[in-house]
Design a protein around this motif. Structure first.
Motif, PDB file in Angstrom:
ATOM      1  N   UNK A   1       0.762  -1.346  -0.073  1.00  0.00           N
ATOM      2  CA  UNK A   1      -0.034   0.049   0.007  1.00  0.00           C
ATOM      3  C   UNK A   1       0.869   1.298   0.049  1.00  0.00           C
ATOM      4  N   UNK A   2       0.279   2.378  -0.311  1.00  0.00           N
ATOM      5  CA  UNK A   2       1.089   3.497  -0.443  1.00  0.00           C
ATOM      6  C   UNK A   2       0.198   4.758   0.125  1.00  0.00           C
ATOM      7  N   UNK A   3       0.693   5.798   0.903  1.00  0.00           N
ATOM      8  CA  UNK A   3      -0.031   6.646   1.402  1.00  0.00           C
ATOM      9  C   UNK A   3       0.864   8.021   0.973  1.00  0.00           C
ATOM     10  N   UNK A   4      -0.074   8.992   0.323  1.00  0.00           N
ATOM     11  CA  UNK A   4       0.481  10.146  -0.561  1.00  0.00           C
ATOM     12  C   UNK A   4       0.105  11.510   0.583  1.00  0.00           C
ATOM     13  N   UNK A   5       1.048  11.932   1.048  1.00  0.00           N
ATOM     14  CA  UNK A   5       0.826  13.411   1.967  1.00  0.00           C
ATOM     15  C   UNK A   5       1.109  14.570   0.914  1.00  0.00           C
TER      16      UNK A   5
ATOM     17  N   UNK B   1       3.926  15.044  -1.869  1.00  0.00           N
ATOM     18  CA  UNK B   1       5.143  14.027  -1.402  1.00  0.00           C
ATOM     19  C   UNK B   1       4.853  12.973  -2.309  1.00  0.00           C
ATOM     20  N   UNK B   2       5.858  12.058  -2.856  1.00  0.00           N
ATOM     21  CA  UNK B   2       5.771  10.814  -3.446  1.00  0.00           C
ATOM     22  C   UNK B   2       5.789   9.760  -2.412  1.00  0.00           C
ATOM     23  N   UNK B   3       5.498   8.434  -2.765  1.00  0.00           N
ATOM     24  CA  UNK B   3       5.649   7.306  -2.158  1.00  0.00           C
ATOM     25  C   UNK B   3       6.014   6.336  -2.863  1.00  0.00           C
ATOM     26  N   UNK B   4       6.292   5.154  -2.160  1.00  0.00           N
ATOM     27  CA  UNK B   4       6.976   3.868  -2.923  1.00  0.00           C
ATOM     28  C   UNK B   4       5.811   2.787  -2.966  1.00  0.00           C
ATOM     29  N   UNK B   5       5.540   2.116  -4.306  1.00  0.00           N
ATOM     30  CA  UNK B   5       4.632   0.925  -4.088  1.00  0.00           C
ATOM     31  C   UNK B   5       5.755  -0.219  -4.786  1.00  0.00           C
TER      32      UNK B   5
ATOM     33  N   UNK C   1      -7.857   2.690  -5.976  1.00  0.00           N
ATOM     34  CA  UNK C   1      -7.071   1.243  -6.471  1.00  0.00           C
ATOM     35  C   UNK C   1      -6.267   1.343  -7.562  1.00  0.00           C
ATOM     36  N   UNK C   2      -5.025   0.717  -7.806  1.00  0.00           N
ATOM     37  CA  UNK C   2      -4.294   0.425  -8.670  1.00  0.00           C
ATOM     38  C   UNK C   2      -4.188  -0.785  -8.917  1.00  0.00           C
TER      39      UNK C   2
END
Length: 267
Positions: A137-141, A144-148, A207-208
């Motif tokens: 899962x990923x959380x974007x603030x 900012x970017x995030x990793x999956x 969802x991706x």
């Protein structure tokens, strides 16, 4: 081929929330598809409390498969709508293929939203894929970017070269949409994707879907994995009530200074 007898499986369901619009889609495909063409039925319902505007349904099909998009228009709350797609397919299709649905819509302010979901098309011989995957899962603030991270497992006794595609809603973007990886026999492999907010509203959850494909001895193999991406407000360096806290500290400091000065005066 008796399509009427085969079109019975509800194969996919996905929900994404935006404002007061809540969209749910269902895809119904034949249990087994045969050339030259077949039907796909897509049902969509808005269980929110305001109409969804400019609703459009788009199928993303494998190479050689063809169809048109479908326009729904305004979708009132709790009034399901179904659209049918006539899909043409290659004569030599054999195996399990990915089917991705993209649902485009807008709110009352014409702000655009989208959602994706994925399922399978089965033609001819349909043995299961020996490559499976799990995604984090990923959380974007804010911005900012995030990793999956996608972990692929090969359960076969031979190495597999797999084509990977990452299907995302329009509001989320990735540095890589497609990749290829060779996974050793009975081994695993990892791919990393960087996702960013691309006009998604804070508080939304999307969802991706990853589709993983390879060919072996005339048969096409596909597996699907999903990742949940949450969008949140930007992280604050200081708490929202910092002014009040600093005020209390200042008052306490003045009080300490006053008491200390009174104590010194009495000496």
């Amino acid at each position: 081929m008796n399509l009427k007898a085969l079109v019975f499986l509800v194969l996919a369901s996905n929900i994404v929330c935006a404002s007061y619009i809540q969209m749910t889609t269902q895809i119904v495909v034949p249990e087994l598809i045969e050339p030259p063409s077949f039907l796909i039925n897509v049902s969509v319902i808005n269980t929110g409390d305001e109409p969804a505007q400019d609703v459009q349904l788009q199928l993303i099909l494998p190479d050689g498969f063809r169809t048109d998009s479908a326009y729904v228009g305004t979708l009132a709350p709790n009034r399901p709508v179904t659209r049918s797609f006539n899909v043409t397919m290659p004569q030599d299709a054999n195996g399990r293929y990915p089917l991705v649905l993209r649902n485009h819509y807008a709110d009352a302010n014409s702000y655009p939203f989208s959602m994706v979901t994925a399922t399978y098309l089965r033609a001819g011989s349909t043995p299961p894929s020996m490559v499976y995957a799990q995604a984090t899962k990923a959380t974007l603030y804010g911005d900012d970017s995030a990793k999956v991270e996608l972990t692929l497992l090969n359960r076969d006794a031979a190495a597999k070269t797999v084509s990977v595609k990452f299907h995302l809603p329009n509001e989320i973007k990735s540095d890589v949409q497609a990749n290829q990886i060779t996974i050793p026999a009975q081994g695993d492999g990892k791919l990393e994707f960087t996702v960013e907010n691309f006009a998604a509203l804070a508080g939304s959850t999307y969802a991706g879907f990853f589709t993983m494909e390879y060919d072996l001895e005339g048969v096409h193999y596909t597996s699907i994995a999903s990742s949940i991406i949450e969008v949140r407000e930007a992280k604050k360096l200081l708490p929202s009530n910092i002014t009040g806290i600093l005020g209390i500290i200042a008052v306490l400091a003045l009080l300490i200074i006053f008491l200390y000065s009174q104590f010194r005066a009495k000496k």
